[in-house]
Design a protein around this motif. Sequence first.
Motif, PDB file in Angstrom:
ATOM      1  N   GLN A  18     -18.663 -15.453 -40.895  1.00 36.09           N
ATOM      2  CA  GLN A  18     -19.962 -13.743 -40.648  1.00 36.09           C
ATOM      3  C   GLN A  18     -21.104 -13.922 -39.995  1.00 36.09           C
ATOM      4  O   GLN A  18     -21.913 -12.716 -39.474  1.00 36.09           O
ATOM      5  N   TRP A  19     -21.084 -14.717 -39.393  1.00 35.41           N
ATOM      6  CA  TRP A  19     -22.314 -15.113 -38.416  1.00 35.41           C
ATOM      7  C   TRP A  19     -21.930 -15.036 -37.159  1.00 35.41           C
ATOM      8  O   TRP A  19     -23.192 -14.649 -35.630  1.00 35.41           O
ATOM      9  N   ALA A  20     -20.556 -14.730 -36.898  1.00 33.27           N
ATOM     10  CA  ALA A  20     -20.138 -15.126 -35.339  1.00 33.27           C
ATOM     11  C   ALA A  20     -21.302 -13.944 -34.712  1.00 33.27           C
ATOM     12  O   ALA A  20     -21.118 -13.746 -33.675  1.00 33.27           O
ATOM     13  N   GLY A  21     -20.895 -12.658 -34.622  1.00 32.92           N
ATOM     14  CA  GLY A  21     -21.806 -11.255 -34.763  1.00 32.92           C
ATOM     15  C   GLY A  21     -22.793 -11.608 -33.602  1.00 32.92           C
ATOM     16  O   GLY A  21     -23.239 -11.349 -33.263  1.00 32.92           O
ATOM     17  N   ALA A  22     -23.755 -11.606 -35.298  1.00 35.96           N
ATOM     18  CA  ALA A  22     -25.107 -12.419 -34.900  1.00 35.96           C
ATOM     19  C   ALA A  22     -25.341 -12.825 -33.299  1.00 35.96           C
ATOM     20  O   ALA A  22     -25.835 -12.894 -32.283  1.00 35.96           O
ATOM     21  N   ILE A  23     -24.575 -14.021 -33.919  1.00 34.98           N
ATOM     22  CA  ILE A  23     -24.756 -15.219 -32.688  1.00 34.98           C
ATOM     23  C   ILE A  23     -24.067 -14.976 -30.885  1.00 34.98           C
ATOM     24  O   ILE A  23     -24.998 -15.106 -29.805  1.00 34.98           O
ATOM     25  N   GLY A  24     -22.826 -13.685 -31.079  1.00 31.53           N
ATOM     26  CA  GLY A  24     -22.425 -13.889 -30.317  1.00 31.53           C
ATOM     27  C   GLY A  24     -23.636 -12.619 -29.222  1.00 31.53           C
ATOM     28  O   GLY A  24     -24.050 -12.468 -28.674  1.00 31.53           O
ATOM     29  N   ALA A  25     -24.491 -11.688 -29.992  1.00 33.30           N
ATOM     30  CA  ALA A  25     -25.536 -10.970 -30.003  1.00 33.30           C
ATOM     31  C   ALA A  25     -26.174 -11.254 -28.712  1.00 33.30           C
ATOM     32  O   ALA A  25     -27.149 -11.293 -27.990  1.00 33.30           O
ATOM     33  N   ALA A  26     -26.816 -12.817 -29.880  1.00 36.43           N
ATOM     34  CA  ALA A  26     -27.860 -13.676 -29.047  1.00 36.43           C
ATOM     35  C   ALA A  26     -27.234 -14.217 -27.511  1.00 36.43           C
ATOM     36  O   ALA A  26     -27.994 -14.133 -26.889  1.00 36.43           O
ATOM     37  N   ARG A  27     -26.141 -14.657 -27.544  1.00 36.29           N
ATOM     38  CA  ARG A  27     -25.599 -14.798 -26.251  1.00 36.29           C
ATOM     39  C   ARG A  27     -25.358 -14.147 -25.844  1.00 36.29           C
ATOM     40  O   ARG A  27     -26.285 -14.487 -23.966  1.00 36.29           O
ATOM     41  N   ARG A  28     -25.066 -12.452 -25.735  1.00 38.58           N
ATOM     42  CA  ARG A  28     -24.984 -11.861 -24.754  1.00 38.58           C
ATOM     43  C   ARG A  28     -26.550 -11.789 -23.805  1.00 38.58           C
ATOM     44  O   ARG A  28     -26.830 -11.662 -22.943  1.00 38.58           O
ATOM     45  N   ALA A  29     -27.595 -11.555 -25.186  1.00 31.54           N
ATOM     46  CA  ALA A  29     -28.920 -10.946 -24.713  1.00 31.54           C
ATOM     47  C   ALA A  29     -29.129 -12.260 -23.549  1.00 31.54           C
ATOM     48  O   ALA A  29     -30.235 -12.211 -22.373  1.00 31.54           O
ATOM     49  N   MET A  30     -28.767 -13.609 -24.254  1.00 31.68           N
ATOM     50  CA  MET A  30     -29.335 -14.718 -23.587  1.00 31.68           C
ATOM     51  C   MET A  30     -28.525 -14.953 -21.905  1.00 31.68           C
ATOM     52  O   MET A  30     -29.400 -15.392 -21.040  1.00 31.68           O
ATOM     53  N   LEU A  31     -27.604 -14.446 -21.713  1.00 32.83           N
ATOM     54  CA  LEU A  31     -26.256 -14.386 -20.241  1.00 32.83           C
ATOM     55  C   LEU A  31     -27.438 -13.419 -19.579  1.00 32.83           C
ATOM     56  O   LEU A  31     -27.881 -13.158 -18.355  1.00 32.83           O
ATOM     57  N   TRP A  32     -27.994 -11.896 -20.148  1.00 34.83           N
ATOM     58  CA  TRP A  32     -28.522 -10.737 -19.546  1.00 34.83           C
ATOM     59  C   TRP A  32     -29.915 -10.727 -19.425  1.00 34.83           C
ATOM     60  O   TRP A  32     -30.127 -11.319 -17.890  1.00 34.83           O
ATOM     61  N   GLU A  33     -30.094 -12.169 -19.878  1.00 33.25           N
ATOM     62  CA  GLU A  33     -31.999 -12.740 -18.689  1.00 33.25           C
ATOM     63  C   GLU A  33     -32.137 -13.813 -18.403  1.00 33.25           C
ATOM     64  O   GLU A  33     -31.924 -13.424 -17.133  1.00 33.25           O
ATOM     65  N   GLN A  34     -30.397 -14.916 -17.964  1.00 36.10           N
ATOM     66  CA  GLN A  34     -30.422 -15.243 -17.060  1.00 36.10           C
ATOM     67  C   GLN A  34     -29.464 -14.462 -15.671  1.00 36.10           C
ATOM     68  O   GLN A  34     -29.016 -15.384 -14.872  1.00 36.10           O
ATOM     69  N   GLY A  35     -29.218 -13.266 -15.734  1.00 36.27           N
ATOM     70  CA  GLY A  35     -28.891 -12.545 -14.538  1.00 36.27           C
ATOM     71  C   GLY A  35     -27.301 -12.123 -14.642  1.00 36.27           C
ATOM     72  O   GLY A  35     -27.023 -11.530 -13.608  1.00 36.27           O
ATOM     73  N   ALA A  36     -26.394 -12.648 -15.934  1.00 34.23           N
ATOM     74  CA  ALA A  36     -24.757 -12.166 -16.228  1.00 34.23           C
ATOM     75  C   ALA A  36     -24.555 -11.093 -16.259  1.00 34.23           C
ATOM     76  O   ALA A  36     -25.278 -10.107 -16.391  1.00 34.23           O
ATOM     77  N   SER A  37     -23.539 -10.511 -15.294  1.00 38.68           N
ATOM     78  CA  SER A  37     -23.168  -8.749 -14.803  1.00 38.68           C
ATOM     79  C   SER A  37     -22.800  -8.963 -16.805  1.00 38.68           C
ATOM     80  O   SER A  37     -22.632  -9.767 -17.214  1.00 38.68           O
TER      81      SER A  37
END
Lengths: 299, 299
Positions: B280-299
Amino acid sequence: MSYILGIDMGGTNIKAVAITADAQVLRQDQFETADDPAPAWPRRISDHIRAVEKELGRAVAVGVVAPGLAARDERSIAWMQGRLASVQGFDWTAHLARGQFVPVLNDAHAALLGEAWCGAAAGARDAVMLTLGTGVGGAILCDGRLLRGRLGRAGHLGHISLDVDGKPDIVNTPGSLELAVGDCTVSERSGGRFTSTEGLVSAVVEGDEVARRVWLRSIRALACGIVSIINAVDPQVILLAGGISRAGEHLLAPLRVELDRLEWRPFGTCVRIELAKLGQWAGAIGAARRAMLWEQGAS
Amino acid sequence: MSYILGIDMGGTNIKAVAITADAQVLRQDQFETADDPAPAWPRRISDHIRAVEKELGRAVAVGVVAPGLAARDERSIAWMQGRLASVQGFDWTAHLARGQFVPVLNDAHAALLGEAWCGAAAGARDAVMLTLGTGVGGAILCDGRLLRGRLGRAGHLGHISLDVDGKPDIVNTPGSLELAVGDCTVSERSGGRFTSTEGLVSAVVEGDEVARRVWLRSIRALACGIVSIINAVDPQVILLAGGISRAGEHLLAPLRVELDRLEWRPFGTCVRIELAKLGQWAGAIGAARRAMLWEQGAS
């Protein structure tokens, strides 16, 4: 004049196009593949390139398309069985020895790249192609990128199942889209009356009631395949190519009726269904496009 | 300690995770969504973030996941009907006013991003997730990129058709994968004997012959859906998540038997079928991952 060469190797013929960066076709040529008894195509292709470059000057880049699964590094066709098995593992960069990389693409992938460049899907970033012929193939462009997948198999849309209890197709998929609409089963679907979709559709046009039922049944299956694809990859446009697409409005009109019933349309948005435009030259044009993008440093 | 916050909004609960860039979970929290009578979740989420940042210091980035179709610019959920319709169009970047962009993802998309980061598909560039619960959802990662499609609809793999003559599902797909295996039809499929797949599988384990037939029929349909997906997008691994996946080996063992018959395996390569790991934590972890990639400049 600056141009790119695209070479499309089929089982019978090789098509070659010389095209500029703004999609102006300078030359189109066609010659026999001649794979049997010994593969003559490697020599024929080098000779052709030499002749074209003698006339037009050196090409900026060369791209190749062939049937089978292209290797991840785009250096060769990694997997091809049966006819043209000789293409498997053939290294085009080494063979052509141009001092530059020669990318190799799967045929349906190349056709979609061509159509998305200067054909019926020009400018679309999310597009799907279905090639409807003896078999059914396809390709997917998502967010501007061609889907290749792990083995280069992505886009084999003829091999989605539409009948859990159906017979297996050539790659074991039960009741596949290919079996439901491909020319390979038209005789079976029509109780032996027709050997091609062309004949079937002619009979429909002449008012043959049995032919009409067989055709509408196939179109219903195609519509189910199309909504599956829409829900899985969410394109903006789906192009229909291949011999069966020559049925034109006899195909599109009843297909649209089915899609009005079956398609999920959030925001009221529906996916455009169009006939492909580039015909038999789509693959060669797509190969040229890929080679051009490669030279420009695209991954 | 540097960390990212992932917020997963469901119909009933909100899950929030604080996680480091090397996937170490610092905090997991859960609280009620409280959408009715008036949406209390916007305030609850800001309060939660404030409380976490008071304890751990400012988060490097925040990502959000919610049900529905995410807008192409990742600023909001653009389309959500029924429960949680209040989330449609809600602008998280404006609401949280952090002076930084807060990307918003669809729930199944986020779960796959999480699993591909630090779960059962860690390191895979071509992966698919199927969430098997009341309904069936999914997500596709191809060449390291999440497929979104034109409307953010890509990955709705429950809505592929497996029966051209079947009943329409909630988005009109005839005889869909969702209808063939989702909990929503288990009562119908079992002649009213079971109300959940859990009950059905328990009966199978106890040797109930009718339950076994119903279960194997559902698994056969799932296998047909899986080979369709394999042929269309060619992943390296397919993850099974959701309540039905808790059947574990009772699901995997018969599914592998079907896939041995139905899967196209060029080079002898077969696609790994695995249970998802992050639950059940997969979604929240994925959201964090996306935000991290965004901060790193990934499209």
